[in-house]
Every structure is written in structure tokens, then in C-alpha cells.
Design an enzyme around this catalytic site. Structure first.
Site, PDB file in Angstrom:
ATOM      1  N   CYS A   1      14.264   9.092  -7.431  1.00 20.52           N
ATOM      2  CA  CYS A   1      12.867   8.633  -7.325  1.00 20.52           C
ATOM      3  C   CYS A   1      12.418   8.926  -5.894  1.00 20.52           C
ATOM      4  O   CYS A   1      12.976   9.808  -5.260  1.00 20.52           O
ATOM      5  CB  CYS A   1      12.749   7.154  -7.686  1.00 20.52           C
ATOM      6  SG  CYS A   1      13.629   6.080  -6.562  1.00 20.52           S
TER       7      CYS A   1
ATOM      8  N   CYS B   1       0.822  -1.221   0.000  1.00 15.30           N
ATOM      9  CA  CYS B   1       0.000   0.000   0.000  1.00 15.30           C
ATOM     10  C   CYS B   1       0.852   1.266   0.000  1.00 15.30           C
ATOM     11  O   CYS B   1       0.453   2.283  -0.555  1.00 15.30           O
ATOM     12  CB  CYS B   1      -0.950   0.000   1.190  1.00 15.30           C
ATOM     13  SG  CYS B   1      -2.263  -1.211   1.024  1.00 15.30           S
TER      14      CYS B   1
END
Lengths: 459, 91
Positions: A412, A239
Site C-alpha cells: 500500500c 489530511c
């Protein structure tokens, strides 16, 4: 005279109200004191739980709207009072599940979670509040549930379920609900339920999808019958990486509550040999009829190879947590720290900053001078993206004196995808792209946010 | 004379399989029938090579019924639904 009588009567009435109010307050305090919640950091034996012999008047009033259902009735309600349910994980699935089980009058709830409440949990883990940040989730959930129904016995376990404690814990409960967030725990809970003969009501959710199955129940399959081999760790999305819309685990947790209540009250679950899939985006529900348990299953089959709990982190090749893994794909000279990158920027060093996150994450936050090309586009060699990068390289080369290789720094969120991107770009350098020097920025934007610019958002 | 034609089936992709293919569903035309469940999976792999990442870690369902990928013989009809279901582990 008459006026004085009236006034005295009014005063008396006022005092009586005050006394009643104080009595109520005292009763409430005594009640909550009688049920102090003690967090368990290890598994200890529990007193046996017995069903109530009869419903009290308060019970009748509290549960009246469900007592009216012939499917439940007084018998079912009494069965609930004698049932114990272990909830593994007090997150997006566990919160609504615990809430509905407590509200319905399940006798004992074990609430297990090793984690603490964080701000990024609150959009889906609806039992926890802002004031519970930093608190053990198990305790926060137990307190919330107690407020809802003080007659339910709640046992908060602030611990990690492991092969050492799982059997002892699960044996003490009638039904187990898997609300966990990682693959090793799912196999551990499954095997412990098979070995101790407990029904397992299992749900999962990610992004806009959910799944629900009742395992090890009435001749139905177990988790291993369906998935004998764990997925390779690099293909598993959690998640915190993939995101999840809070209401999706909410819906799945409610479905879990429904099936637990059916089993605990003595009706049968209708999900024993079914896998229910929910696609929230397309609003598609797909029940899939499963086959019965498999004779050759490693744990519930006829000659099982798993007869005691094993090392599930080794079996799955990943840790029993949904925290992001830290990859280490590159050598030291292929990486720079955020501090080193900061000095490149401060010294106005010519370079390209390549942000390889998906566009949806770039929209959340990005460094103003970055070029965004998602890792997936690089991997798939999307021609317009490669062309764009090549143009920027050529421009940079023109600005740079001599014939040195233009530096490309890759960033990132956490520094995993950027390492993969460095590997892809190194392969392309000198062929699909002009020669470049590629380096990964260790720890990504979240390291930038903690170490360089604390005003930069974290997610 | 009745026209003999091979059935068209709808493939539904769930979870990771939807990510890998970039699709939630697609039509598969002229699927040979009868076909073994293993051959049906091979056919899907030819159409969507990235599904190979799920090899032996995925559930296949035909007409909402689980099929083991292997020798199971399937008779497909026009409009049949095939679902590709990898496990979800989040919560």
C-alpha cells in the site's frame, strides 16, 4: 539661454525624484528593521497590549472600508488594536485566518506551529511560498503577515503545544483559534481555554467538509461537552491520509476569522451555541443549535474532574501530530522489506503483487505489474474482487512447478493497510481462496520510492 | 377519516458517518413516533450497522437541533431532518 534653463530644471526634477525614491526606500528598511521577527522556541511573558487611544490618519485610510461599517466603526477598530489572538496551527485553516486578522488590524497575533513548510502543504497553506520549504511554518506565516500589515505585532512560536506550556501561553492571549490537525491537541486547547477562561474559535476540515464552533463562550458548551470521549485512533482520518481540497480549510479559516473579529471588536459571536457544518461537495451548510454547557462536563461542568492539564496523547491513544501512525500488526516472518521484494522481482520469482490502496491513489502511481484490490473490498469480501484474485492464484499455481503455495505480496502507500490486508487474506487462505503464502511489504510504495526507485513519485 | 401513517425522515450523514455508510443522505420510512433519541440511534444502527464505530462519539441533530442520545423524547414529523455528525479533526 531659455533652452539651458529648461534642461537644468528637468535635471533638477529628475534628481528630486531620485531623492524621494531613496528616502522612501530608507523609511521602509528602517520600518522592517524595527520589527524584526524573533522565533520563540519556548513560552516567555509578553508585555501587556493596550488598545490605541485614537486612530492615526494612516489607520483611517488603511481601515476606511471597514470603518464605514456601523457594526465595526472607530470603537470596534480600536478594540481590534488592543486584542491579542493565539492561532494554534499555521496550516490550511491558520493561514487564511492569520491573513484576515492581520489585514483587519488585530493588535497582536501569536502564530504557533511545530512543523516546517513542505511542498505538499502549498495547495492549501497559502501564506507559505515555494521558497519557504524547510522553514518553520510559524516564521514563514509571520513574515507573510508582516508584509501585509507591518503594524500588527506577530509572535512566531516554533514549538509543540503541550500540557506543560499551554496554560502559560494561552493565559497571555484574549482569544484562541484552534487550527490544529489532530485530536489530542484539540482536547488540550479546549481544556486550557476552559481553565483560563478564554473563548475558543475552533474549525476543522477534511476532504470536502468543514466544521466551525465557538466553544467556552457566553454559557455555551466546550469541546468536551459535545465530545466527552475521543474517537478511537484507528477511526480518525487525517489530511495526509484522507486528503483535503485546499479551498475547504480556506473557507473554514475565513469563517474563523469572521467570528474572531466579531468577538475581538466587541460584537458578539453568533456561533456560540452553534455548530456549523459545511459540505463542499453538495454545497450544504447546516447550522446545528447546540445545548448550553453541561453541568456534568469533565472540565467545564459543576464539579469537574479535569482541574489541570492531563496527558492528552494517553487520553486519546494517539500522538499529537497528523503524521501517519506506523502500525505493527504482523510478526517478522509475515513481512519482507522493499529490498527483499526487489530481489524477488530481479530473480523473476513467480508471485502476485497485490496493491490494496483505493483506486484514486492507484491512479496517482503504481507498480506496473500489480493487481489492485482495495482493502475495503477485501474486508467486505466483494465477490467480483475475490473471484479475480482467486483466478490469478489459480493461474499462478498452474505456472508453478510442484504444489507449493503461491506467494502473494501485499503493498500500500506506507505499509499500514497492507498489514491489515495480510490479516484478512490469511483468514481467507484455504477457504474462500486457495492456499497462499501472504506477506506484507514493509513501508509500502513510499519505502520503494526512497530506497529502490527514486524516480517513483511520492505523495 | 384521517389516515394515520408513520413519518418519513431524511438522515444526513457527515464526515466519518458518510464514509461508513457510503451515503450522504437517505430516507428513513415509517419511523415510530414519539421515539426516544436512544431508540432513534438504535434504529439508525440497525439500518447502518457500521455506524457502531461512532457509538458515544457522535452528535445527533433533529431539525437542526442537538439531541443527546438517551432518553430525550422526540416527536417526528414527515420531512424532518436527522443529522449524524462525528467530529472532524483535520486542519
Amino acid at each position: 539661454m531659455a533652452q539651458e534653463v529648461c534642461s537644468l530644471k528637468a535635471q533638477l526634477e529628475e534628481k528630486e525624484k531620485e531623492i524621494a525614491h531613496l528616502k522612501n526606500k530608507l523609511a521602509l528598511l528602517e520600518k522592517s528593521n524595527a520589527s524584526v521577527l524573533e522565533v520563540q522556541d519556548k513560552v516567555t511573558p509578553l508585555n501587556p497590549l493596550t488598545a490605541k487611544p485614537a486612530l492615526s490618519n494612516e489607520d483611517i485610510m488603511r481601515y476606511s472600508r471597514q470603518l464605514l461599517l456601523p457594526e465595526l466603526g472607530v470603537k470596534g477598530q480600536l478594540n481590534l488594536s488592543g486584542a491579542s489572538v493565539l492561532i494554534v496551527g499555521c496550516g490550511g485553516l491558520g493561514c487564511p485566518l492569520a491573513q484576515y486578522l492581520a489585514a483587519a488590524g488585530v493588535g497582536r497575533l501569536g502564530l504557533l506551529d511545530y512543523d516546517e513548510v513542505e511542498l505538499s502543504n502549498l495547495h492549501r497553506q497559502v501564506l507559505h511560498g515555494e521558497e519557504n520549504q524547510g522553514q518553520a511554518k510559524a516564521l514563514s506565516a509571520a513574515r507573510a503577515v508582516k508584509r501585509l500589515n507591518s503594524t500588527v505585532e506577530c509572535i512566531p512560536y516554533h514549538l509543540q503545544l503541550s500540557p506543560k506550556n499551554a496554560l502559560q501561553l494561552i493565559q497571555q492571549y484574549d482569544i484562541v483559534a484552534d487550527c490544529s490537525d489532530n485530536v489530542p491537541t484539540r482536547y488540550l486547547v479546549n481544556d486550557a481555554c476552559v481553565l483560563s477562561g478564554k473563548p475558543l474559535v475552533s474549525a476543522s476540515a477534511l476532504r470536502m467538509e468543514g466544521q466551525l464552533t465557538v466553544y467556552n463562550y457566553c454559557g455555551g458548551p466546550c469541546y468536551r461537552c459535545l465530545y466527552p470521549l475521543p474517537p478511537p485512533p484507528e477511526t480518525v482520518t487525517n489530511c495526509s491520509d484522507g486528503g483535503v481540497l485546499g479551498v475547504v480549510p480556506g473557507i473554514m479559516g475565513c469563517f474563523q476569522a469572521l467570528e474572531v473579529l466579531k468577538i475581538a471588536s466587541g460584537q458578539a459571536s453568533s456561533c456560540g451555541q452553534q455548530l456549523l457544518m459545511f459540505d463542499a461537495q453538495g454545497f450544504r451548510f447546516r447550522p446545528i443549535r447546540l445545548r448550553p454547557k453541561q453541568a456534568d462536563c469533565a472540565v467545564c461542568g459543576e464539579s469537574p474532574s479535569v482541574t489541570q492539564l492531563i496527558d492528552y496523547e494517553a487520553f486519546c491513544g494517539s500522538a499529537a501530530t497528523d503524521k501517519c501512525r506506523k502500525l505493527n500488526l504482523l510478526s517478522k516472518d509475515q513481512r519482507i522489506t522493499v529490498q527483499e521484494y526487489k530481489s524477488v522481482v530481479d530473480n523473476s520469482g513467480l508471485h502476485i503483487l497485490l496493491d490494496v490502496r483505493p483506486l484514486v491513489e492507484v491512479d496517482i502511481c503504481h507498480l506496473p505489474f500489480s493487481l489492485n484490490i482495495p482493502l475495503s473490498s477485501l474486508e467486505q469480501r466483494k465477490s467480483e474482487d475475490i473471484q479475480l484474485l482467486q483466478q490469478r492464484i489459480v493461474q499462478l499455481k498452474q505456472q508453478m512447478a510442484g504444489d507449493c503455495q503461491p506467494p502473494v505480496y501485499v503493498i500500500c502507500k506506507l505499509g499500514n493497510d497492507s498489514q491489515k490486508a495480510v490479516q484478512v487474506l490469511e483468514k481467507m487462505s484455504g477457504s474462500e481462496l486457495d492456499n497462499i503464502t501472504v506477506k506484507d511489504i514493509c513501508g509500502g510504495l513510499m519505502a520503494w520510492a526512497t530506497k529502490i526507485d527514486t524516480r517513483f513519485p511520492q505523495y | 377519516m384521517e389516515k394515520l401513517s408513520l413519518p418519513q425522515v431524511t438522515v444526513l450523514y457527515f464526515a466519518r458517518s458518510a464514509e461508513l455508510t457510503g451515503l450522504r443522505e437517505e430516507e428513513l420510512v415509517a419511523v415510530p413516533t414519539p421515539i426516544s433519541s436512544g431508540d432513534l440511534w438504535a434504529l439508525l444502527l440497525r439500518k447502518q450497522p457500521r455506524l457502531v464505530a461512532l457509538q458515544s462519539r457522535v452528535i445527533l441533530a433533529v431539525r437542526r437541533q442537538y439531541v443527546a442520545i438517551g432518553n430525550q423524547r422526540l416527536s417526528l414529523q414527515d420531512g424532518d431532518e436527522v443529522a449524524v455528525v462525528p467530529p472532524l479533526s483535520g486542519g
